[in-house]
Design a protein around this motif. Structure first.
Motif: not given
Length: 358
Positions: A222, A225, A234, A237-238, A266, A269, A272-273, A277, A281
């Motif tokens: 998180r 990334s 990302i 978002t994180h 979401y 991620i 990604s998503s 993605n 992973q």
């Protein structure tokens, strides 16, 4: 360089769908179980090298260098069943991979080099093509060697993204644990509890038995990334304060199941998503869990400094700066101090009958 457009990453439409479908089976959970032994072996090689360096009186070690070679070693073994020995000796292939990463970032920063006609006639473009030829020649040779072996076995019966993303993620996970000794020790105790019931000195049990270590890995992903191609989105978002309290703090308990209820899928991620993605992973998470766990079992980590730039320094301090490259690095490298730990006691064997001796 037309062949680049044929990769899964860059293809689109039906071609992408066909390639994605073909590759998905290679990352099935049952297939990944067989890779755990490979991750252990590659980590053992790296740790043996660290022990030799410590025995020779070496100080802090630069993690990106060691872990890039270790993850490449694992990737070549898993993808091609090829033992490159890249951790033990220099390789033209490894050098070419590293040069390609640097050249890709240099091209992104030079506006005129975005024009293919000009780039392929520049000195950097020439270097890129030369390095690409080395990588492609190596890959073709390994694939042909593997095909020949498969044909041989069949006859007997009848009669890929540098792992730099994983290396980067492992580096940042070890860095965050080095800076938070209490979390590091809790992870170590969890690994020791897992290992005490195993006769082997490697992780062979279900990786779900490392819940707190996995929480620390997720929190590190998180905060840091690894893949920069989509990291701006990302990162936002994180680090969204409406989702994450004190988003700049390292707090693995954010990923305690009791705290994740109601959180949007979401909000986290790192791979990604959506349909595009990261296909690898699960592979990446399994390697992260094995390498982080085995490293904490054998070494105590603390922040270090580059001895060449600051011989008297003992700590990296709080001001480590992100370095945007093909993956997320740190300015001046990521230096950690290693302290070798005594091996955990072996589990007791079966009790011997009374009156016998060896």
């Amino acid at each position: 360089m037309k062949s680049q457009c044929q990769s899964l990453l860059l293809s689109n439409g039906d071609e992408w769908s066909r390639r994605r479908r073909l590759l998905t089976s290679a990352f099935h959970v049952d297939v990944l179980k067989g890779y755990v032994a490979v991750f252990n072996t590659s980590a053992n090689t790296m740790h043996a090298k660290w022990m030799r360096l410590l025995g020779a009186g070496e100080g802090p070690q630069e993690m990106f260098h060691h872990l890039s070679l270790m993850t490449l070693d694992s990737l070549l073994k898993c993808a091609f069943s090829h033992d490159s020995c890249c951790q033990e000796r220099s390789s033209e292939y490894v050098s070419a991979i590293q040069e390609l990463g640097e050249l890709i970032m240099a091209r992104r920063r030079t506006l005129l080099h975005h024009w293919d006609w000009l780039y392929w006639r520049s000195a950097q473009g020439t270097r890129f093509l030369r390095a690409a030829r080395v990588v492609h020649s190596f890959t073709r040779a390994v694939v042909e060697q593997r095909r020949a072996l498969i044909r041989q076995r069949r006859d007997e019966k009848a009669e890929a993204e540098s792992g730099d993303e994983e290396a980067d993620a492992i580096c940042w996970a070890l860095y965050n644990l080095a800076r938070h000794a209490h979390f590091q020790e809790r992870c170590r105790q969890e690994v020791m509890e897992l290992m005490q019931d195993q006769a082997e000195s490697e992780i062979t049990a279900d990786l779900a038995s490392l819940p707190f270590t996995t929480m620390c890995i997720r929190e590190s992903l998180r905060l840091h990334s690894p893949v920069l191609a989509v990291t701006r989105h990302i990162y936002g978002t994180h680090h969204n304060p409406t989702v994450w309290t004190d988003p700049l703090e390292f707090d693995p308990l954010r990923f305690d199941p009791a705290h994740t209820r109601g959180r949007s899928p979401y909000a986290f991620i790192p791979f990604s998503s959506g349909p595009r993605n990261c296909i690898g992973q699960r592979f990446a998470m399994a390697e992260l869990q094995v390498v982080v766990a085995m490293t904490l079992l054998r070494f105590r980590l603390s922040p270090g400094a580059n001895p060449a730039s600051d011989p008297g320094a003992t700590s990296a301090g709080p001001g480590i700066r992100r370095l945007p490259q093909l993956v997320l690095r740190a300015e001046g490298g990521m230096w950690l101090r290693l302290e070798r730990l005594a091996p955990p006691p072996s589990p007791p064997g079966p009790a011997e009958p009374h009156g016998t001796s060896v």
